[in-house]
Design an enzyme around this catalytic site. Structure first.
Site, PDB file in Angstrom:
ATOM      1  N   GLU A 171      20.844   0.181 -19.594  1.00  0.00           N
ATOM      2  CA  GLU A 171      21.358  -1.197 -19.461  1.00  0.00           C
ATOM      3  C   GLU A 171      20.847  -2.078 -20.613  1.00  0.00           C
ATOM      4  O   GLU A 171      21.532  -2.998 -21.048  1.00  0.00           O
ATOM      5  CB  GLU A 171      20.965  -1.816 -18.112  1.00  0.00           C
ATOM      6  CG  GLU A 171      21.364  -0.998 -16.879  1.00  0.00           C
ATOM      7  CD  GLU A 171      22.811  -1.200 -16.394  1.00  0.00           C
ATOM      8  OE1 GLU A 171      23.620  -1.821 -17.119  1.00  0.00           O
ATOM      9  OE2 GLU A 171      23.108  -0.708 -15.287  1.00  0.00           O
ATOM     10  N   GLU A 226      33.091 -13.827 -12.226  1.00  0.00           N
ATOM     11  CA  GLU A 226      33.746 -12.730 -12.940  1.00  0.00           C
ATOM     12  C   GLU A 226      35.260 -12.877 -13.006  1.00  0.00           C
ATOM     13  O   GLU A 226      36.009 -11.983 -12.655  1.00  0.00           O
ATOM     14  CB  GLU A 226      33.369 -11.374 -12.320  1.00  0.00           C
ATOM     15  CG  GLU A 226      33.621 -10.233 -13.293  1.00  0.00           C
ATOM     16  CD  GLU A 226      33.106  -8.883 -12.811  1.00  0.00           C
ATOM     17  OE1 GLU A 226      31.951  -8.842 -12.347  1.00  0.00           O
ATOM     18  OE2 GLU A 226      33.854  -7.922 -12.906  1.00  0.00           O
ATOM     19  N   HIS A 237      30.780   0.968 -17.216  1.00  0.00           N
ATOM     20  CA  HIS A 237      30.621   1.068 -15.762  1.00  0.00           C
ATOM     21  C   HIS A 237      31.838   1.586 -15.010  1.00  0.00           C
ATOM     22  O   HIS A 237      31.698   2.078 -13.895  1.00  0.00           O
ATOM     23  CB  HIS A 237      30.184  -0.287 -15.182  1.00  0.00           C
ATOM     24  CG  HIS A 237      28.716  -0.537 -15.343  1.00  0.00           C
ATOM     25  ND1 HIS A 237      28.111  -0.628 -16.580  1.00  0.00           N
ATOM     26  CD2 HIS A 237      27.713  -0.687 -14.428  1.00  0.00           C
ATOM     27  CE1 HIS A 237      26.809  -0.846 -16.404  1.00  0.00           C
ATOM     28  NE2 HIS A 237      26.543  -0.880 -15.121  1.00  0.00           N
ATOM     29  N   HIS A 241      30.644   4.414 -12.579  1.00  0.00           N
ATOM     30  CA  HIS A 241      30.795   4.388 -11.126  1.00  0.00           C
ATOM     31  C   HIS A 241      31.557   5.621 -10.635  1.00  0.00           C
ATOM     32  O   HIS A 241      31.243   6.186  -9.587  1.00  0.00           O
ATOM     33  CB  HIS A 241      31.507   3.104 -10.684  1.00  0.00           C
ATOM     34  CG  HIS A 241      30.638   1.891 -10.797  1.00  0.00           C
ATOM     35  ND1 HIS A 241      31.125   0.608 -10.810  1.00  0.00           N
ATOM     36  CD2 HIS A 241      29.281   1.766 -10.912  1.00  0.00           C
ATOM     37  CE1 HIS A 241      30.125  -0.246 -10.929  1.00  0.00           C
ATOM     38  NE2 HIS A 241      29.000   0.423 -10.987  1.00  0.00           N
ATOM     39  N   HIS A 253      22.382   5.955 -11.730  1.00  0.00           N
ATOM     40  CA  HIS A 253      23.185   4.877 -12.308  1.00  0.00           C
ATOM     41  C   HIS A 253      22.957   4.785 -13.826  1.00  0.00           C
ATOM     42  O   HIS A 253      23.912   4.704 -14.603  1.00  0.00           O
ATOM     43  CB  HIS A 253      22.850   3.548 -11.628  1.00  0.00           C
ATOM     44  CG  HIS A 253      23.697   2.407 -12.092  1.00  0.00           C
ATOM     45  ND1 HIS A 253      25.032   2.304 -11.780  1.00  0.00           N
ATOM     46  CD2 HIS A 253      23.405   1.350 -12.873  1.00  0.00           C
ATOM     47  CE1 HIS A 253      25.526   1.208 -12.348  1.00  0.00           C
ATOM     48  NE2 HIS A 253      24.559   0.604 -13.021  1.00  0.00           N
TER      49      HIS A 253
HETATM   50  N1  LIG Z   1      23.835  -6.445  -8.591  1.00  0.00           N
HETATM   51  C1  LIG Z   1      23.999  -6.132  -9.854  1.00  0.00           C
HETATM   52  O1  LIG Z   1      24.439  -6.943 -10.658  1.00  0.00           O
HETATM   53  C2  LIG Z   1      23.620  -4.757 -10.320  1.00  0.00           C
HETATM   54  C3  LIG Z   1      23.510  -4.498 -11.693  1.00  0.00           C
HETATM   55  C4  LIG Z   1      23.104  -3.238 -12.111  1.00  0.00           C
HETATM   56  C5  LIG Z   1      22.833  -2.258 -11.160  1.00  0.00           C
HETATM   57  N2  LIG Z   1      22.973  -2.537  -9.846  1.00  0.00           N
HETATM   58  C6  LIG Z   1      22.684  -1.509  -8.834  1.00  0.00           C
HETATM   59  O2  LIG Z   1      21.345  -1.068  -8.970  1.00  0.00           O
HETATM   60  C7  LIG Z   1      21.250   0.233  -8.392  1.00  0.00           C
HETATM   61  C8  LIG Z   1      20.379   1.107  -9.263  1.00  0.00           C
HETATM   62  O3  LIG Z   1      19.097   0.543  -9.333  1.00  0.00           O
HETATM   63  P1  LIG Z   1      17.801   1.427  -9.647  1.00  0.00           P
HETATM   64  O4  LIG Z   1      18.097   2.365 -10.751  1.00  0.00           O
HETATM   65  O5  LIG Z   1      16.695   0.480  -9.793  1.00  0.00           O
HETATM   66  O6  LIG Z   1      17.693   2.373  -8.355  1.00  0.00           O
HETATM   67  P2  LIG Z   1      16.678   2.429  -7.109  1.00  0.00           P
HETATM   68  O7  LIG Z   1      16.542   1.135  -6.450  1.00  0.00           O
HETATM   69  O8  LIG Z   1      17.136   3.570  -6.278  1.00  0.00           O
HETATM   70  O9  LIG Z   1      15.285   2.811  -7.767  1.00  0.00           O
HETATM   71  C9  LIG Z   1      15.107   4.063  -8.403  1.00  0.00           C
HETATM   72  C10 LIG Z   1      13.941   4.846  -7.808  1.00  0.00           C
HETATM   73  O10 LIG Z   1      12.710   4.292  -8.263  1.00  0.00           O
HETATM   74  C11 LIG Z   1      11.817   4.085  -7.164  1.00  0.00           C
HETATM   75  N3  LIG Z   1      10.978   2.951  -7.537  1.00  0.00           N
HETATM   76  C12 LIG Z   1      11.400   1.677  -7.766  1.00  0.00           C
HETATM   77  N4  LIG Z   1      10.399   0.929  -8.258  1.00  0.00           N
HETATM   78  C13 LIG Z   1       9.310   1.732  -8.342  1.00  0.00           C
HETATM   79  C14 LIG Z   1       7.977   1.531  -8.799  1.00  0.00           C
HETATM   80  N5  LIG Z   1       7.589   0.381  -9.364  1.00  0.00           N
HETATM   81  N6  LIG Z   1       7.124   2.576  -8.716  1.00  0.00           N
HETATM   82  C15 LIG Z   1       7.520   3.771  -8.235  1.00  0.00           C
HETATM   83  N7  LIG Z   1       8.776   4.025  -7.823  1.00  0.00           N
HETATM   84  C16 LIG Z   1       9.669   3.017  -7.876  1.00  0.00           C
HETATM   85  C17 LIG Z   1      12.714   3.885  -5.982  1.00  0.00           C
HETATM   86  O11 LIG Z   1      12.068   4.230  -4.789  1.00  0.00           O
HETATM   87  C18 LIG Z   1      13.862   4.844  -6.298  1.00  0.00           C
HETATM   88  O12 LIG Z   1      13.524   6.148  -5.889  1.00  0.00           O
HETATM   89  C19 LIG Z   1      22.656   0.739  -8.241  1.00  0.00           C
HETATM   90  O13 LIG Z   1      22.995   0.726  -6.877  1.00  0.00           O
HETATM   91  C20 LIG Z   1      23.496  -0.271  -8.992  1.00  0.00           C
HETATM   92  O14 LIG Z   1      24.791  -0.414  -8.465  1.00  0.00           O
HETATM   93  C21 LIG Z   1      23.351  -3.759  -9.418  1.00  0.00           C
HETATM   94 ZN   LIG Z   2      24.668  -1.123 -14.245  1.00  0.00          ZN
END
Ligand SMILES: NC(=O)c1ccc[n+]([C@@H]2O[C@H](COP(=O)([O-])OP(=O)(O)OC[C@H]3O[C@@H](n4cnc5c(N)ncnc54)[C@H](O)[C@@H]3O)[C@@H](O)[C@H]2O)c1
Ligand SMILES: [Zn+2]
Length: 351
Positions: A171, A226, A237, A241, A253
């Site tokens: 990202e 948006e 994306h 997705h 992701h």
């Molecule tokens: N709302 C938005 O604008 C937006 C933008 C981008 C992504 N997203 C969403 O975000 C999600 C992906 O987020 P992600 O990659 O953070 O996934 P996630 O929340 O699943 O975290 C990834 C992993 O890291 C672990 N983890 C998190 N913080 C930790 C820490 N400090 N120490 C140890 N382990 C930790 C979690 O338990 C998980 O297993 C997707 O669902 C995506 O659609 C949303």
């Molecule tokens: Zn994203």
């Protein structure tokens, strides 16, 4: 308006800050089990005695209506009312879900985002999009509900698994491609240091997070719902997705976004929008970060094409793509900021 706090050690002052902003609220922490194991000791002792902690199972597969119901029920069972302040502590899965719980609980209560992955720090926690996945696709049910406060503590990246750290870099690269060539150059140059064992603790990380947040917040401020330019944040994306869904979320992701940026750049080239030099820059950036640039052989291209057609940003059955014209500049498409592409072009770009 969202206040953003970024600083090493800010997790320790989280509860104090929340209480300053919302003096009389009952606090409800939404997190996942792994995050709470890693960071709960820093937050738990600072919580007031009547606070509720509602952890969900780990992973994208749990960003669901079922988890939403479980957390909501836990809050109701604990007697939470309209004065509740939801605090989402975790990665993007947790912040998306916590925000959606807050959006619907008692028709909407305030929430605070505490992103603990790089991906959530630079992206998911900002901009107000909240929601859950359904079997029909990602993020299909949700609400625009910006947090009142975002607290980013780069020290919490210490415990993040290496693959999840890398996910966030996808990202970060995206922010460079869509809005800031100079940022793209600087971050790609930093990649070797960022990918070293102590990368998350690198001195440049807080500034990098701050710049990515600035880019995202600027794009969102211009177009919160948006209707136009915010679509550039979707670069990579549409394909990402589809890949996540077809892989049953086995591909994270961040990995999917990296592949998606490469595929979509090639789509842009085929449509005469993205110059070959830009395709090359995107592919090189992703490769330097250690990402794949093509779809894993285990996934059928036909399934990916089919999945793009049910993306919620599809218009009358045709997927839309936000495409770069240069590194740092996205194609305006007469103010639509996204264009359709024939299936044959998408198929060719997947290989
Ligand atoms: N709302 C938005 O604008 C937006 C933008 C981008 C992504 N997203 C969403 O975000 C999600 C992906 O987020 P992600 O990659 O953070 O996934 P996630 O929340 O699943 O975290 C990834 C992993 O890291 C672990 N983890 C998190 N913080 C930790 C820490 N400090 N120490 C140890 N382990 C930790 C979690 O338990 C998980 O297993 C997707 O669902 C995506 O659609 C949303
Ligand atoms: Zn994203």
């Amino acid at each position: 308006v969202t206040t953003t706090v970024l600083g090493r050690g800010s997790l320790g002052e989280l509860v104090e800050r929340v209480q300053q902003l919302h003096p009389s609220g009952r606090l409800a922490v939404v997190t996942d089990h792994a995050v709470w194991r890693a960071l709960g000791a820093q937050v738990g002792p600072t919580l007031p005695a009547n606070a509720v902690v509602a952890p969900i199972a780990v992973g994208e597969a749990h960003k669901t209506r079922e988890s939403w119901a479980m957390v909501t029920d836990a809050l109701l069972a604990a007697g939470c009312d309209r004065s509740t302040i939801v605090i989402g502590i975790g990665g993007g899965v947790v912040t998306d879900l916590a925000g959606f719980v807050a959006a619907t609980f008692m028709r909407g209560v305030p929430w605070v985002a505490v992103p603990t992955t790089l991906l959530a720090m630079v992206d998911a926690a900002h901009g107000g999009k909240t929601g859950v996945d359904t079997p029909a696709g990602k993020n299909l049910v949700g609400a625009f509900h910006p947090p009142t406060l975002v607290v980013v503590d780069p020290d919490s990246l210490r415990t993040l698994p290496a693959e999840r750290w890398r996910d966030g870099l996808a990202e970060v690269l995206k922010h460079g491609v869509i809005a800031d060539a100079d940022y793209f150059e600087r971050t790609t140059a930093m990649l070797p240091a960022l990918l070293a064992a102590d990368g998350p603790l690198h001195d440049g990380v807080p500034a990098l997070i701050a710049e990515s947040i600035r880019i995202k917040q600027q794009v969102v401020a211009d177009d919160p719902r948006e209707d136009g330019r915010r679509r550039i944040l979707n670069f990579g994306h549409t394909i990402a997705h589809a890949i996540e869904r077809v892989s049953d979320y086995a591909i994270s992701h961040g990995q999917a976004v990296a592949i998606g940026m490469c595929v979509e750049s090639r789509i842009g080239a085929a449509l005469g929008i993205t110059p070959a030099s830009v395709v090359q820059a995107v592919e090189e950036g992703c490769a330097r970060a250690g990402f794949a640039r093509t779809v894993p052989a285990t996934l059928r291209h036909e399934d990916i094409v089919a999945a793009t057609l049910s993306d919620k940003k599809a218009v009358s059955g045709s997927a839309r793509y936000a495409l770069p014209e240069a590194v740092g500049t996205m194609h305006r498409a007469d103010g639509a900021w996204a264009v359709g592409a024939p299936d044959a072009v998408v198929r060719a770009a997947l290989s």
